[in-house]
Each structure stands twice: as structure tokens, then as C-alpha cells.
Design a protein around this motif. Structure first.
Motif, PDB file in Angstrom:
ATOM      1  N   ILE A   1       0.870  -1.176   0.000  1.00 42.69           N
ATOM      2  CA  ILE A   1       0.000   0.000   0.000  1.00 42.69           C
ATOM      3  C   ILE A   1       0.906   1.226   0.000  1.00 42.69           C
ATOM      4  N   THR A   2       0.971   1.917  -1.131  1.00 43.15           N
ATOM      5  CA  THR A   2       1.842   3.084  -1.272  1.00 43.15           C
ATOM      6  C   THR A   2       1.020   4.351  -1.133  1.00 43.15           C
ATOM      7  N   MET A   3       1.451   5.229  -0.249  1.00 41.12           N
ATOM      8  CA  MET A   3       0.718   6.463   0.026  1.00 41.12           C
ATOM      9  C   MET A   3       1.415   7.646  -0.636  1.00 41.12           C
ATOM     10  N   SER A   4       0.664   8.388  -1.438  1.00 39.60           N
ATOM     11  CA  SER A   4       1.185   9.582  -2.085  1.00 39.60           C
ATOM     12  C   SER A   4       0.149  10.698  -1.930  1.00 39.60           C
ATOM     13  N   THR A   5       0.336  11.785  -2.644  1.00 37.65           N
ATOM     14  CA  THR A   5      -0.562  12.932  -2.518  1.00 37.65           C
ATOM     15  C   THR A   5      -1.439  13.056  -3.763  1.00 37.65           C
ATOM     16  N   ASP A   6      -2.538  13.771  -3.613  1.00 35.32           N
ATOM     17  CA  ASP A   6      -3.403  14.053  -4.758  1.00 35.32           C
ATOM     18  C   ASP A   6      -2.984  15.329  -5.478  1.00 35.32           C
ATOM     19  N   LYS A   7      -2.267  16.212  -4.777  1.00 39.39           N
ATOM     20  CA  LYS A   7      -1.830  17.488  -5.346  1.00 39.39           C
ATOM     21  C   LYS A   7      -0.317  17.540  -5.407  1.00 39.39           C
ATOM     22  N   GLY A   8       0.183  18.390  -6.302  1.00 34.82           N
ATOM     23  CA  GLY A   8       1.616  18.539  -6.476  1.00 34.82           C
ATOM     24  C   GLY A   8       2.162  19.734  -5.713  1.00 34.82           C
ATOM     25  N   LEU A   9       3.275  20.289  -6.227  1.00 30.11           N
ATOM     26  CA  LEU A   9       3.946  21.431  -5.614  1.00 30.11           C
ATOM     27  C   LEU A   9       4.362  21.126  -4.175  1.00 30.11           C
ATOM     28  N   CYS A  10       4.854  19.905  -3.948  1.00 30.58           N
ATOM     29  CA  CYS A  10       5.263  19.521  -2.594  1.00 30.58           C
ATOM     30  C   CYS A  10       6.633  18.847  -2.619  1.00 30.58           C
ATOM     31  N   GLY A  11       7.524  19.342  -3.467  1.00 26.89           N
ATOM     32  CA  GLY A  11       8.891  18.828  -3.489  1.00 26.89           C
ATOM     33  C   GLY A  11       8.972  17.389  -3.973  1.00 26.89           C
ATOM     34  N   GLY A  12       9.885  16.640  -3.390  1.00 23.09           N
ATOM     35  CA  GLY A  12      10.105  15.257  -3.828  1.00 23.09           C
ATOM     36  C   GLY A  12       9.403  14.231  -2.976  1.00 23.09           C
ATOM     37  N   VAL A  13       8.360  14.656  -2.265  1.00 23.09           N
ATOM     38  CA  VAL A  13       7.700  13.751  -1.328  1.00 23.09           C
ATOM     39  C   VAL A  13       7.094  12.533  -2.032  1.00 23.09           C
ATOM     40  N   ASN A  14       6.685  12.684  -3.287  1.00 19.33           N
ATOM     41  CA  ASN A  14       6.097  11.567  -4.033  1.00 19.33           C
ATOM     42  C   ASN A  14       7.141  10.804  -4.840  1.00 19.33           C
ATOM     43  N   SER A  15       8.003  11.529  -5.541  1.00 19.36           N
ATOM     44  CA  SER A  15       8.972  10.877  -6.428  1.00 19.36           C
ATOM     45  C   SER A  15       9.948   9.991  -5.651  1.00 19.36           C
ATOM     46  N   ILE A  16      10.368  10.436  -4.467  1.00 16.18           N
ATOM     47  CA  ILE A  16      11.287   9.626  -3.662  1.00 16.18           C
ATOM     48  C   ILE A  16      10.607   8.326  -3.232  1.00 16.18           C
ATOM     49  N   LEU A  17       9.340   8.444  -2.818  1.00 18.41           N
ATOM     50  CA  LEU A  17       8.615   7.268  -2.326  1.00 18.41           C
ATOM     51  C   LEU A  17       8.376   6.256  -3.445  1.00 18.41           C
ATOM     52  N   THR A  18       7.958   6.726  -4.621  1.00 15.51           N
ATOM     53  CA  THR A  18       7.701   5.810  -5.729  1.00 15.51           C
ATOM     54  C   THR A  18       8.998   5.190  -6.251  1.00 15.51           C
ATOM     55  N   ARG A  19      10.078   5.961  -6.238  1.00 17.47           N
ATOM     56  CA  ARG A  19      11.362   5.399  -6.683  1.00 17.47           C
ATOM     57  C   ARG A  19      11.803   4.263  -5.772  1.00 17.47           C
ATOM     58  N   MET A  20      11.687   4.454  -4.469  1.00 21.29           N
ATOM     59  CA  MET A  20      12.081   3.403  -3.528  1.00 21.29           C
ATOM     60  C   MET A  20      11.128   2.221  -3.586  1.00 21.29           C
ATOM     61  N   THR A  21       9.849   2.479  -3.886  1.00 18.54           N
ATOM     62  CA  THR A  21       8.896   1.380  -4.049  1.00 18.54           C
ATOM     63  C   THR A  21       9.267   0.521  -5.252  1.00 18.54           C
ATOM     64  N   ARG A  22       9.655   1.163  -6.355  1.00 20.48           N
ATOM     65  CA  ARG A  22      10.083   0.415  -7.539  1.00 20.48           C
ATOM     66  C   ARG A  22      11.323  -0.423  -7.246  1.00 20.48           C
ATOM     67  N   GLN A  23      12.258   0.145  -6.487  1.00 15.59           N
ATOM     68  CA  GLN A  23      13.465  -0.600  -6.134  1.00 15.59           C
ATOM     69  C   GLN A  23      13.126  -1.807  -5.262  1.00 15.59           C
ATOM     70  N   MET A  24      12.194  -1.635  -4.328  1.00  9.89           N
ATOM     71  CA  MET A  24      11.802  -2.741  -3.456  1.00  9.89           C
ATOM     72  C   MET A  24      11.119  -3.846  -4.260  1.00  9.89           C
ATOM     73  N   ILE A  25      10.248  -3.466  -5.183  1.00 11.14           N
ATOM     74  CA  ILE A  25       9.557  -4.463  -6.007  1.00 11.14           C
ATOM     75  C   ILE A  25      10.556  -5.216  -6.875  1.00 11.14           C
ATOM     76  N   ALA A  26      11.567  -4.513  -7.383  1.00 12.54           N
ATOM     77  CA  ALA A  26      12.592  -5.176  -8.197  1.00 12.54           C
ATOM     78  C   ALA A  26      13.328  -6.233  -7.377  1.00 12.54           C
ATOM     79  N   ARG A  27      13.621  -5.921  -6.117  1.00 12.71           N
ATOM     80  CA  ARG A  27      14.286  -6.911  -5.263  1.00 12.71           C
ATOM     81  C   ARG A  27      13.374  -8.104  -4.993  1.00 12.71           C
ATOM     82  N   LEU A  28      12.084  -7.841  -4.776  1.00 16.42           N
ATOM     83  CA  LEU A  28      11.143  -8.941  -4.553  1.00 16.42           C
ATOM     84  C   LEU A  28      11.028  -9.825  -5.796  1.00 16.42           C
ATOM     85  N   ASP A  29      11.033  -9.207  -6.973  1.00 16.94           N
ATOM     86  CA  ASP A  29      10.974  -9.976  -8.216  1.00 16.94           C
ATOM     87  C   ASP A  29      12.196 -10.879  -8.353  1.00 16.94           C
ATOM     88  N   SER A  30      13.359 -10.336  -7.995  1.00 14.96           N
ATOM     89  CA  SER A  30      14.591 -11.133  -8.117  1.00 14.96           C
ATOM     90  C   SER A  30      14.604 -12.317  -7.153  1.00 14.96           C
TER      91      SER A  30
END
Length: 255
Positions: free
Chosen positions: A51-80
């Protein structure tokens, strides 16, 4: 926008402080949250719901991009490691970023959620998540640290549906180790952790937006100063050129 975010941050901080005692008991059951960056997934089960939590609105720095990037990295490790993953994304920004890569893994998404977040909303989201088949639920969110700092974190909630589980030896389940009671307890624990994570993420969002707006104002001020200096230099150069032409013309007439 900075002042609006500062006012909202104060309200979110008060709700988070009020919600901490409400969720503190659940940490005894699920364990404390862990930093998401470079998370060790070797102890994750075979089937996972994230369950990944992000925002509905932008203009809030890297609060979303950092979280989604780390989520992708975690999923890649689970796939491996040969483990399966389903995604339940909260927030329009996270949905847009993760759907590009993992559209086939989406269980559901929830956007345009009313604020401030309530426990009723958390219960509704939990019911949506329970439609999936999983061995563990991982709640990914931004943990609020201070007005200038937050940390991407993860909470893992494992169903305790076996009355013979060693973890339950120090507890008494009534009536008589009933499986339905354990199921209800798991659902309530998950809803509690989802609710607390929503509060943490909302507070982190406002703090990040406040800082982003402050940086934007500072950058705009510096740009105005730079352009003003450039304009004044060009204006002075034009005036100097015109004076030279006038003096040169007068000298020519005298000559």
C-alpha cells in the motif's frame, strides 16, 4: 501558498500527535516501522500487498517521487527473489508514476480523498485491500520527523489467523481462540496502521510543500534581482552609447 501550507501543517501536526496514542498499541503487534531505503526483503513472504501512500496534489517537493522510486526498487528486489507483489496506491501522483511500470500489478487506487483524513476512510481503504490474496501487507509512507525533514518508511502487517501461532502464546484470545476474532483483530490492526500512516504522510506533505514554496519564493527573488541587474547594465550601456554618439557628433561639427 507557504503561509497556507504552514497553517495546514499545524493542523496536521495536532492530528498526528492526537493519533499517536491511538496507534501505539499496534506497533507491539506489527513491530516498529523501518526505513524504506535499501530495505532488506529477504524476510518478506511469498505473496505481498504493498500500500503506497502519495498525494493528490503537487507542488510539494520530492515527497512523491522519492517514495515511488524506492517502491520500484523494493519491487525489483522482490521480483529477483521470486516473490509476487500487488499494488494498492493512494493518491493521484503515486498512481500516475507507478502505473507506467506496474499497471498489471494494480489491485486498486484511491484518489481525491477528502481531508483531513478520518478513521472511516482508513476502514474503507482497508476493506478494499482485503480483497487481495496476500501473506503480508506493507504500508509505504513518509514518516514525519520535523518541519524540515521526513523519512520514507515501511510498516509490515502479517495476519495472525492461527491460534497456535507462537506470537499469541502471551495473549488470551476470547472466545476460545476463535478464528473470526483473530480475523477481526487483524482487520482492525491494519486499519489502525493505515490511518496512522495517512496522518504521517499528510503531515510530511504539508511540511514539504511549505519548504518547496519557500524555496520557490527565494529562487524567484534571486531571479528578479539577476534580471534587474542585467536590465540596468543593458540600460546603462545604451545610455553610454548614446552619449558617445552625441559627443562624437558634436566634435565632428566643431571640427
Amino acid at each position: 501558498m507557504k503561509m497556507v501550507s504552514a497553517a495546514k501543517l499545524r493542523g496536521d501536526q495536532m492530528r498526528l500527535v492526537a493519533g499517536d496514542p491511538f496507534a501505539s498499541w499496534a506497533s507491539r503487534i506489527t513491530g516498529a516501522e523501518r526505513p524504506l531505503e535499501n530495505i532488506d526483503t529477504s524476510d518478506f513472504p511469498k505473496k505481498n500487498l504493498v500500500i503506497t501512500m502519495s498525494t493528490d496534489k503537487g507542488l510539494c517537493g520530492g515527497v512523491n517521487s522519492i517514495l515511488t522510486r524506492m517502491t520500484r526498487q523494493m519491487i525489483a528486489r522482490l521480483d529477483s527473489e521470486g516473490k509476487t507483489t500487488q499494488l494498492f496506491v493512494l493518491g493521484e501522483k503515486g498512481r500516475a508514476q507507478l502505473r507506467r511500470t506496474f499497471s498489471d500489478r494494480f489491485l486498486a487506487s484511491a484518489t481525491d480523498r477528502g481531508t483531513p483524513y478520518t478513521f472511516d476512510l482508513a476502514c474503507a481503504l482497508t476493506q478494499e485491500a482485503l480483497a487481495a490474496e496476500f501473506d503480508a501487507v506493507h504500508v509505504v509512507y513518509n514518516e514525519f520527523k520535523s518541519a524540515i525533514a521526513y523519512e520514507p518508511s515501511i510498516k509490515t502487517i502479517t495476519p495472525l489467523l492461527d491460534p497456535a501461532s507462537p506470537f499469541l502464546t502471551s495473549f488470551t484470545v476470547e472466545p476460545g481462540n476463535d478464528v473470526d476474532t483473530l480475523q477481526n483483530f487483524f482487520e482492525y490492526t491494519l486499519a489502525t496502521q493505515v490511518f496512522h500512516s495517512l496522518l504521517e504522510n499528510a503531515t510530511s506533505e504539508q511540511s514539504s510543500r511549505m519548504n518547496a514554496m519557500e524555496n520557490a519564493s527565494k529562487n524567484a527573488g534571486e531571479m528578479i534581482d539577476k534580471l534587474t541587474l542585467q536590465y540596468n547594465r543593458a540600460r546603462q550601456a545604451r545610455i553610454t552609447t548614446e552619449l558617445i554618439e552625441i559627443i562624437s557628433g558634436a566634435s565632428a561639427l566643431k571640427g
